[in-house]
Design a protein around this motif. Structure first.
Motif, mmCIF file in Angstrom:
data_model
loop_
_atom_site.group_PDB
_atom_site.id
_atom_site.type_symbol
_atom_site.label_atom_id
_atom_site.label_comp_id
_atom_site.label_asym_id
_atom_site.label_seq_id
_atom_site.Cartn_x
_atom_site.Cartn_y
_atom_site.Cartn_z
ATOM 1 N N THR A 1 -1.385 8.219 -1.377
ATOM 2 C CA THR A 1 -1.630 9.135 -2.487
ATOM 3 C C THR A 1 -1.162 10.529 -2.078
ATOM 4 O O THR A 1 -0.743 10.742 -0.935
ATOM 5 N N ALA B 1 -0.939 -0.901 -4.362
ATOM 6 C CA ALA B 1 -0.018 -0.751 -5.484
ATOM 7 C C ALA B 1 0.363 -2.093 -6.088
ATOM 8 O O ALA B 1 0.616 -2.187 -7.277
ATOM 9 N N SER B 2 0.418 -3.143 -5.269
ATOM 10 C CA SER B 2 0.728 -4.477 -5.804
ATOM 11 C C SER B 2 0.323 -5.538 -4.790
ATOM 12 O O SER B 2 0.101 -5.246 -3.623
ATOM 13 N N TRP C 1 0.847 -1.184 0.000
ATOM 14 C CA TRP C 1 0.000 0.000 0.000
ATOM 15 C C TRP C 1 0.885 1.237 0.000
ATOM 16 O O TRP C 1 1.857 1.316 0.747
ATOM 17 N N ARG C 2 0.528 2.204 -0.827
ATOM 18 C CA ARG C 2 1.263 3.466 -0.839
ATOM 19 C C ARG C 2 0.272 4.604 -0.626
ATOM 20 O O ARG C 2 -0.916 4.485 -0.917
ATOM 21 N N GLU D 1 -3.655 3.508 -1.315
ATOM 22 C CA GLU D 1 -4.058 2.780 -2.516
ATOM 23 C C GLU D 1 -3.185 1.546 -2.648
ATOM 24 O O GLU D 1 -1.980 1.587 -2.349
#
Length: 152
Positions: A140, A148-149, A137-138, A146
């Motif tokens: 915004t 991310a992978s 999670w990164r 959000e």
């Protein structure tokens, strides 16, 4: 195996992001164990969670409070689970020998600190090799999270 979410702090400090994550998990009915790297950090987070917002109330306790089984959020620096938590939140590279005993794990790390990022990458590799489901999670621009992978 557990689902391990890596939370890369890039827009907020731990003290800003942590209460919001705990609020969401608590509102979802989860029992939570927050594990920090030291007793001093536990004490500081304990104080912070009472005052981080004037209108907030996030029920939690630590060893000084006692009654661990009654606490929906338990703060500790030890490898323990006295409140029967299913969600483990790790900060400060806290011990993670018991990940498999939790349904979910959140691993928060400071993206502005190269040593923290390198340590998080090493934990990602080790947890992938151990067979955990991984989610990155990164933040915004506005500080929201959000996905991310995902692996596994």
């Amino acid at each position: 195996m557990s689902e391990v979410g890596f939370y890369h702090l890039t827009r907020s400090s731990l003290e800003e992001a942590l209460p919001r994550l705990l609020e969401k998990a608590h509102a979802a009915g989860m029992r939570i164990l927050l594990r920090a790297g030291s007793r001093e950090r536990v004490d500081a987070l304990d104080r912070h969670l009472w005052v981080y917002r004037p209108d907030s109330w996030l029920p939690h306790g630590c060893r000084a409070d006692g009654n661990a089984p009654l606490q929906p959020i338990w703060l500790t620096e030890q490898v323990e689970n006295p409140n029967g938590a299913t969600l483990l939140v790790l900060v400060d590279r806290a011990a993670d020998d018991d990940l498999a005993s939790f349904a979910r794990v959140l691993d928060l790390f400071d993206g502005g600190n190269e040593d923290e990022v390198a340590a998080a990458r090493a934990r990602w590799r080790a947890r992938r090799e151990a067979g955990h489901r991984l989610v990155y999670w990164r933040q915004t621009e506005r500080g929201a999270w959000e996905k991310a992978s995902q692996e596994g």
